[in-house]
Design an enzyme around this catalytic site. Structure first.
Site, mmCIF file in Angstrom:
data_model
loop_
_atom_site.group_PDB
_atom_site.id
_atom_site.type_symbol
_atom_site.label_atom_id
_atom_site.label_comp_id
_atom_site.label_asym_id
_atom_site.label_seq_id
_atom_site.Cartn_x
_atom_site.Cartn_y
_atom_site.Cartn_z
ATOM 1 N N CYS A 145 0.821 -1.217 0.000
ATOM 2 C CA CYS A 145 0.000 0.000 0.000
ATOM 3 C C CYS A 145 0.851 1.261 0.000
ATOM 4 O O CYS A 145 0.345 2.350 -0.287
ATOM 5 C CB CYS A 145 -0.917 0.012 1.230
ATOM 6 S SG CYS A 145 -2.086 -1.367 1.321
ATOM 7 N N CYS A 165 4.327 -21.176 13.979
ATOM 8 C CA CYS A 165 5.355 -21.916 14.707
ATOM 9 C C CYS A 165 6.719 -21.309 14.404
ATOM 10 O O CYS A 165 7.061 -21.092 13.235
ATOM 11 C CB CYS A 165 5.322 -23.391 14.315
ATOM 12 S SG CYS A 165 6.635 -24.378 15.087
ATOM 13 N N CYS A 223 2.369 -27.143 18.177
ATOM 14 C CA CYS A 223 2.410 -27.200 16.711
ATOM 15 C C CYS A 223 1.589 -28.373 16.197
ATOM 16 O O CYS A 223 1.636 -29.473 16.750
ATOM 17 C CB CYS A 223 3.856 -27.318 16.235
ATOM 18 S SG CYS A 223 4.023 -27.376 14.430
ATOM 19 N N CYS A 273 38.579 22.934 7.727
ATOM 20 C CA CYS A 273 37.507 23.838 8.155
ATOM 21 C C CYS A 273 36.236 23.697 7.336
ATOM 22 O O CYS A 273 35.230 24.356 7.626
ATOM 23 C CB CYS A 273 37.985 25.287 8.098
ATOM 24 S SG CYS A 273 38.368 25.846 6.413
ATOM 25 N N CYS A 296 -2.052 -8.702 29.255
ATOM 26 C CA CYS A 296 -2.694 -8.296 28.015
ATOM 27 C C CYS A 296 -4.018 -7.598 28.293
ATOM 28 O O CYS A 296 -4.410 -7.384 29.435
ATOM 29 C CB CYS A 296 -2.915 -9.504 27.111
ATOM 30 S SG CYS A 296 -4.083 -10.701 27.787
#
Length: 489
Positions: free
Chosen positions: A173, A185, A215, A392, A456
């Protein structure tokens, strides 16, 4: 005699039939890919009103199995039969995983303990009460956030802003977009994976091996290693504003960009924007995205970006706060294409300086030049051609160098000045102390005051007889949409 009225009725009927046919084409169905435990991928069209049981009945005959033998896994969680498609965070061309149930040794008490977080995959069905709590419908008020009125700690006031989101930079996008958090996993990369607990902070998501899981890879399921540790979870983000590009489709998370549900004014313009960037300083100074871009452009033109040991070519908080450098340079993709290319070129040139080179001092050039350390007269080769003195950085001259003006202190340049009063008001964490003087929110169902001391945003009311599952940010029933948009912040 020609029946004019009959002809008109027939014509109108034909037109209505055409329009009706066209409406059937404009459905809300989702084209979803189903990965099976045999390694096959099936394409199915799902309607929002369908539930997971319907999906199992649709897929099972094509696998030669019974519906009750299947488990459906999506975004780190096994979906129950009563979950509807509209409750899931599915988009066009999303991938869900269908696996055959396997017996497991996980006992009922362990499953009950894991209930507040995302459960590990288990073969035992939850009780009807648990299913009812777990499959709350999407609330029609999810677009409204609520905050506590500082004058009355037990009241929630809708402020009419969109709900909190994760934000990502999507290269497809080419802009900042809202993102979706996804799970796979960490060993085999399979999306048929359930996590043992919710992530509670950005470190849980961005750092490896913080959260483990189970898994269900159809080829060789990943199991415990020699130390007895289960497979670890790998989190990643996808853009929510275009169709999914499969499990390898991902976007860069922008952890400093947040939804401004605290109504904090910008440190520069003092406007209150809906989407903001919170600098990683102790004060958590806030900038709207437009002012952040202007800040970056101003510093870029003045070459005021600095090389940070861990953050690369970056900036600190415009208020000059200590330990406030942006360490994830993906945030600088908010610049336009030409500006970001200049940013990358300047970063490369800073590397040249670290290796004993010099930069052309001519305004608008800044070409990196690697020259002999003893050479004083330098010409900008392949650049503007300017000839200057290495000592300089003025035009080349014979004799001693003139005095050069002392550079200004970083953070105080006139190009982007910060008013100290504004800085005191534009603090993300300080605003919480001012606007919300209590640390509790009421349970949306029983109004019991609930304190969140970490973890959470998935809250479970501990009051006896309630057990309501809700979102700390939205203060509405917890949904998969909450999990995908603002699971831990």
């Amino acid at each position: 005699m020609f029946d004019l009225f009959g002809f008109i009725r027939q014509l109108i009927g034909s037109m209505l039939a055409i329009f009706s046919f066209g409406k059937k084409k404009l459905s809300n169905s989702l084209s979803v890919y189903v990965k099976t435990n045999t390694g096959n991928t099936l394409a199915v069209d799902l309607e929002p009103h369908m539930d997971i049981k319907d999906v199992k009945e649709m897929v099972a005959p094509r696998l030669g199995l019974e519906p009750q033998e299947l488990k459906i896994i999506f975004a780190g969680r096994e979906l129950s039969d009563t979950t509807t498609i509209s409750e899931c965070d599915l988009g066009q061309q999303s991938i869900i995983h269908v696996v055959k149930s396997r017996p497991t040794a996980i006992t009922t008490p362990q499953k009950r303990q894991a209930k507040p977080a995302l459960n590990a995959t288990i073969s035992e069905e939850p009780s009807p009460e648990e299913q009812q709590q777990h499959n709350k419908p999407l609330s029609e008020t999810m677009s409204e956030l609520t905050v506590l009125d500082e004058r009355n700690g037990d009241q929630s006031i809708p402020i009419g802003r969109t709900k909190a989101h994760f934000f990502v930079y999507c290269s497809q996008c080419e802009k900042v977009c809202t993102g979706k958090l996804r799970v796979r996993c960490g060993i085999c990369g399979s999306g048929a994976f359930t996590v043992h607990r919710d992530p509670t902070c950005w470190d849980d998501v961005l750092k490896r091996k913080r959260i483990t899981g189970h898994c269900e890879n159809y080829e060789v399921p990943c199991v415990e290693n020699d130390e007895g540790e289960p497979p670890f979870t790998e989190f990643y983000f996808k853009c929510s504003e275009h169709s999914s590009g499969g499990e390898k489709d991902f976007a860069a998370p922008l952890s400093l960009i947040k939804t401004n549900h605290k109504n904090i004014p910008c440190i520069a313009c003092t406007d209150t924007s809906e989407t903001i960037l919170v600098f990683p300083c102790v004060a958590g100074h806030v900038s709207c995205l437009d002012c952040f871009r202007q800040y970056c452009v101003t510093r870029l033109l003045e070459r005021q970006f600095v090389e940070h040991p861990t953050g690369g070519y970056t900036l600190q908080c415009p208020a000059g706060c200590d330990n406030s450098f942006i360490e994830d340079v993906h945030h600088f993709k908010l610049l336009n294409k030409e500006q970001y290319e200049r940013y990358q070129r300047f970063a490369t040139e800073e590397f040249v300086l670290k290796n004993g080179g010099v930069l052309c001092p001519q305004p608008g050039c800044g070409m990196g030049l690697l020259v002999d350390p003893e050479c004083r007269r330098i010409q900008c080769q392949n650049g503007c051609g300017y000839v200057f003195c290495r000592s300089c950085l003025q035009g080349y001259h014979i004799g001693e160098c003139f005095e050069t003006p002392t550079p200004s202190t970083p953070g105080n340049e006139q190009g982007y000045a910060i008013d100290p009063l504004r800085a005191s008001e534009a603090r993300w964490d300080e605003a919480t102390k001012i606007a919300i003087k209590v640390t509790t929110k009421p349970c949306p169902q029983c109004r019991t005051a609930t304190e969140r001391d970490g973890g959470c945003m998935h809250m479970v009311c501990t009051r006896s007889g309630c057990g309501f599952e809700w979102c700390w940010v939205c203060q509405t029933p917890w949904t998969r949409d909450c999990m995908a948009a603002h699971w831990f912040g």
